[in-house]
Every structure is written in structure tokens, then in C-alpha cells.
Design a protein around this motif. Sequence first.
Motif, mmCIF file in Angstrom:
data_model
loop_
_atom_site.group_PDB
_atom_site.id
_atom_site.type_symbol
_atom_site.label_atom_id
_atom_site.label_comp_id
_atom_site.label_asym_id
_atom_site.label_seq_id
_atom_site.Cartn_x
_atom_site.Cartn_y
_atom_site.Cartn_z
ATOM 1 N N THR B 48 0.360 -1.052 -0.030
ATOM 2 C CA THR B 48 0.165 -0.074 -0.679
ATOM 3 C C THR B 48 0.472 1.702 -0.106
ATOM 4 O O THR B 48 0.515 2.217 -0.560
ATOM 5 C CB THR B 48 -0.488 0.098 1.356
ATOM 6 O OG1 THR B 48 -0.123 0.387 1.895
ATOM 7 C CG2 THR B 48 -2.253 -1.182 1.318
ATOM 8 N N ARG B 49 2.045 1.556 -0.010
ATOM 9 C CA ARG B 49 3.540 2.470 0.155
ATOM 10 C C ARG B 49 4.603 1.766 -0.509
ATOM 11 O O ARG B 49 5.033 0.425 -0.633
ATOM 12 C CB ARG B 49 3.248 2.336 1.967
ATOM 13 C CG ARG B 49 2.152 2.567 2.623
ATOM 14 C CD ARG B 49 2.573 3.767 4.072
ATOM 15 N NE ARG B 49 2.847 5.426 3.124
ATOM 16 C CZ ARG B 49 2.124 6.356 3.506
ATOM 17 N NH1 ARG B 49 0.643 6.112 2.933
ATOM 18 N NH2 ARG B 49 2.404 7.626 3.258
ATOM 19 N N VAL B 50 4.970 2.780 -1.059
ATOM 20 C CA VAL B 50 6.026 2.599 -1.600
ATOM 21 C C VAL B 50 6.819 3.604 -1.538
ATOM 22 O O VAL B 50 6.723 5.502 -1.912
ATOM 23 C CB VAL B 50 6.108 1.951 -2.989
ATOM 24 C CG1 VAL B 50 5.213 3.547 -3.750
ATOM 25 C CG2 VAL B 50 7.160 1.286 -3.668
ATOM 26 N N GLY B 74 2.328 17.555 -7.722
ATOM 27 C CA GLY B 74 0.981 17.806 -6.676
ATOM 28 C C GLY B 74 2.017 16.934 -5.947
ATOM 29 O O GLY B 74 2.009 17.579 -4.715
ATOM 30 N N GLY B 75 3.455 16.180 -5.610
ATOM 31 C CA GLY B 75 4.139 15.522 -4.748
ATOM 32 C C GLY B 75 3.219 14.543 -3.810
ATOM 33 O O GLY B 75 3.374 15.418 -2.845
ATOM 34 N N PHE B 76 2.929 13.376 -3.883
ATOM 35 C CA PHE B 76 1.913 12.654 -2.739
ATOM 36 C C PHE B 76 3.034 11.644 -1.892
ATOM 37 O O PHE B 76 1.577 11.413 -1.076
ATOM 38 C CB PHE B 76 1.284 11.650 -3.152
ATOM 39 C CG PHE B 76 0.526 12.548 -4.893
ATOM 40 C CD1 PHE B 76 1.084 11.665 -6.094
ATOM 41 C CD2 PHE B 76 -0.423 13.064 -4.928
ATOM 42 C CE1 PHE B 76 1.160 12.010 -7.400
ATOM 43 C CE2 PHE B 76 -1.002 13.644 -6.626
ATOM 44 C CZ PHE B 76 -0.274 12.886 -7.606
ATOM 45 N N GLY B 77 4.188 12.456 -1.876
ATOM 46 C CA GLY B 77 4.515 11.614 -0.879
ATOM 47 C C GLY B 77 5.209 12.602 0.544
ATOM 48 O O GLY B 77 4.847 13.730 0.492
ATOM 49 N N GLN B 78 5.390 11.569 1.810
ATOM 50 C CA GLN B 78 5.313 12.132 2.809
ATOM 51 C C GLN B 78 6.970 11.869 3.168
ATOM 52 O O GLN B 78 7.271 9.970 3.386
ATOM 53 C CB GLN B 78 4.377 11.457 3.574
ATOM 54 C CG GLN B 78 3.805 11.921 4.675
ATOM 55 C CD GLN B 78 2.806 12.038 5.750
ATOM 56 O OE1 GLN B 78 2.174 11.076 5.098
ATOM 57 N NE2 GLN B 78 2.944 11.724 6.885
ATOM 58 N N GLN B 79 7.637 12.045 3.580
ATOM 59 C CA GLN B 79 9.726 11.995 4.214
ATOM 60 C C GLN B 79 9.576 10.537 4.931
ATOM 61 O O GLN B 79 8.391 10.860 6.156
ATOM 62 C CB GLN B 79 10.034 13.025 4.726
ATOM 63 C CG GLN B 79 11.300 12.956 4.686
ATOM 64 C CD GLN B 79 12.191 13.838 4.140
ATOM 65 O OE1 GLN B 79 12.341 14.007 3.063
ATOM 66 N NE2 GLN B 79 12.564 12.455 3.396
ATOM 67 N N GLY B 80 9.863 9.737 4.925
ATOM 68 C CA GLY B 80 9.965 8.533 6.348
ATOM 69 C C GLY B 80 8.588 7.726 5.683
ATOM 70 O O GLY B 80 9.121 6.328 6.017
#
Lengths: 236, 236
Positions: B48-50, B74-80
Motif C-alpha cells: 500500500t506504500r512505496v 502534486g508530490g503525494f509523498g511523505q518523508q519517511g
Amino acid sequence: MSEEKTNLDIPKMDIKNASKYEEVSPAVVKRLPRYFRYLREVIRQGKTRVSSSELSRMMNVTASQIRQDLNCFGGFGQQGYGYNVNYLYTKICELLGVGCGFRALVIGAGNLGSALVRSSMFEKRGVDVVAMVDVRQAVIGKKIGDVIVYSMNDLEELCEKFAVDIVILTLPKENAADASERLKNTKIKGIWNFTGKELDMGDCDIIVENEHIGDSLMTLCYEIESRMTDGVNKEK
Amino acid sequence: MSEEKTNLDIPKMDIKNASKYEEVSPAVVKRLPRYFRYLREVIRQGKTRVSSSELSRMMNVTASQIRQDLNCFGGFGQQGYGYNVNYLYTKICELLGVGCGFRALVIGAGNLGSALVRSSMFEKRGVDVVAMVDVRQAVIGKKIGDVIVYSMNDLEELCEKFAVDIVILTLPKENAADASERLKNTKIKGIWNFTGKELDMGDCDIIVENEHIGDSLMTLCYEIESRMTDGVNKEK
């Protein structure tokens, strides 16, 4: 007979004297097949010289880009005279290994394998399809175009017997890993992979080129969608 | 049920609310289909996360390139924490128009047309193949996979009747110009062209995407040839 020089025969090349333009950037290499295609078109039109601006119009690339690209491997142009088409075509064939006489075997005698073998794709690139293999008894022993279909059981033996350089994978995705495992034990140099499955070739030095036909369908959908969205935005 | 979110269903989209990332560069757009393919693989693995570094390893692109690309829209990432796979997949599908439900018609029910229609290529990209056409009486009325083959004579009528968005040209090169002329009189939005013939669409705003399957064969030959030449040079 100088006219002979403008035909579409594949120039023979001596691998030992193959041009060594080691500094050609990957981006230029990617464009070479396009030059190859357009130059064949120019030759077909009976032209012996072509200017960078003519090529530019045909290829929808700037003339300066073309001059830059062609300079990378020697710059055969002459200001005001354009390029010698035949010389350029021969050089690009050399660079691309078109005259090397690579021998190919196609795994999978289904629709895709048959479409590839029956097209002029290999012939015009100087690649010789020497055999096909399949697991289905019904097609083994048949001919697709001029190519005989053998049993998949004999894969390794066929690669050896026909001194195969390139194997083309058109079998189902599920069987791609098995096939590539077996190919590690052969002397082939490259795999052209249509299965959509990433192949893990480990330490062996077989080069894999993946063909993802669907990617350009998505690019097309993107372009259409963008235009439609633009339209919607304008209407607002 | 949150698990449902990680399946490979094609997300439905509303064209009016389609994402407007108009600044996405052509280079990024070219890479989007690859993201689409790899994210499907990640989803298939049940993740579910990569993270960008995982994607980086899979795709053989630097993690920083991936972060840069995904930031573009949009950058849907979250540090860590990495990226939410399902969200990313949905966004990329939106961008690529995968949920638009485009309707396609295939001209040519030969080996290539049949291979395309029988593959999962269209289905997984949300494109619906509604009809095929051919000139050969022997195939007219037959079914290829689930798709009926109609007469090429009825091309314009079929485009109208089925509200076709995309026409896929798999007919011989010699007939490509005729077909594209006839398509100018329809309301289709795009042509996916396998004929190898450049189409002159004049002023009409049909988008053409050319597929040159042979180009990657040449890239492969180039790589093999370069390696062989290197070997020869080293032996000297």
C-alpha cells in the motif's frame, strides 16, 4: 555505376572496422533509428543529397538539432551542398549494426510472433530470422512466412545450431522467466522482450531491450485527454 | 473496505474535474506509462506504500528523478512514509486519461491487429475496443477475441455508431494514406499508427501517435554491436 549507390541494399560491414564513435550520447542513439527510417524514405525518392533543413521538415526536428546529431559521428555535411544521402545511410547502418547480419529466433508463433516475422521489419534492418519455436504441437513443423516453427523443447540446441544472436520473446508473460532462465545457458547476445515482464538476467551479459507497445497508446490517451480538458476549461 | 482500494480496478474519472497539471513536461509525460506499469506491479504485490528508493530500484531510475517527477503533479509523498500507492496510481491514471473510457476501432484484422486485440493491453488501460474492420471477405463477420470484424466499407458509419475516439491502423503501409483520408471525415480524436507511414492529417485536429516497433530492435542491435566492437578493440 554510381546509381547503384542510392539503392536500399544493406551495406556490408566488417565488424573489426566498425566505426568507433564511442562518445555518441544515448539520446542521439535513440534518434538514430529515426534517421535510418527517414533516410530510407529519401533514398526511395531517388535523392542523392539532402539538406539539414529538408530532414528537419520531414522529421519535425530543428535543423540545428540534426546538424548537431550528425556532427556527433563525423559530420558528413558540406555547407550549401547538404549531406550525401548514401554515405549518411551507410554510416548510420554501420553505427546501428545493420550490416552485422545478426541472426534471430522468435519464441512464440502466435499472432504477435507471426506479425513480426511476416513484416519487413527484420529484412530491412539486416536481421535474419532463422527459426521460431512454440509449445503447441499444432504449429510445430509449420512455416510462418519463410520461417519453420520448431519445438520449444529444442530451444538451446537451436540457438547453438543456428548461431542465434537475438531471441525475441513473444510468449505469455507467465512463461517469460522460464524462457529467460534457459537462455542464460546459450551464447545469445540479446533479448528483445515483448512479454511486459521484467527479466532478471543476473550476471550473464545478455542485453535486454524491453518493448512496451502499450506505452504509446497511453501517450496518445494523455494527449487526447489534455486537449479535451483544455476544451472544457475554455468553455468555462 | 479499505483493502478494495489496492486493487487494479480502473479508477473512474470525471473529465470536467480532470487534473490540470498543464506544466508537466513532455519528458515526464513520456515516463508516466512506466510509472503506471510499475505501480500496477507494486499493487499486485499487495503493497500500500512505496518509497522513492524502492521505485528507483525497480525502475532503474534515480530516486531523486522519481521524487522530481512525482513532485511535478502534486508530490503525494511523505518523508519517511513513502507514497500511497493507490493514490499515486489513481492520480497517474487520471493524468493519462486511463479512466476516460476511450473507445477504439482497429483497422486490419491480420496478425498484428489480432495480437493487439487479444492482449490485455486495452483492458488494463481502460480503452474499450468496440470494433475491427478489414477488407477481406473471409474475416468479415468473424470475431477476434470478443470483437466483431466489420467491412472496411462501413468505416465512417462505424466510427459514428460506436462513438469511436481512437482508430488503430494495422493495415498495410500502402493503404494507410487512404484510410487516414477517410478518417478526416469522422469525429475521432486520435490515431495510433502502426503502418510505418507518416500520415498527413492536414488541418484536422486528429492526434497521431506513431508506433515504430522496429526502432527498439535497432537500439538492441546497436548495443550488441557496440559491445562486440569494444571486445574486438580490447583484443588488439
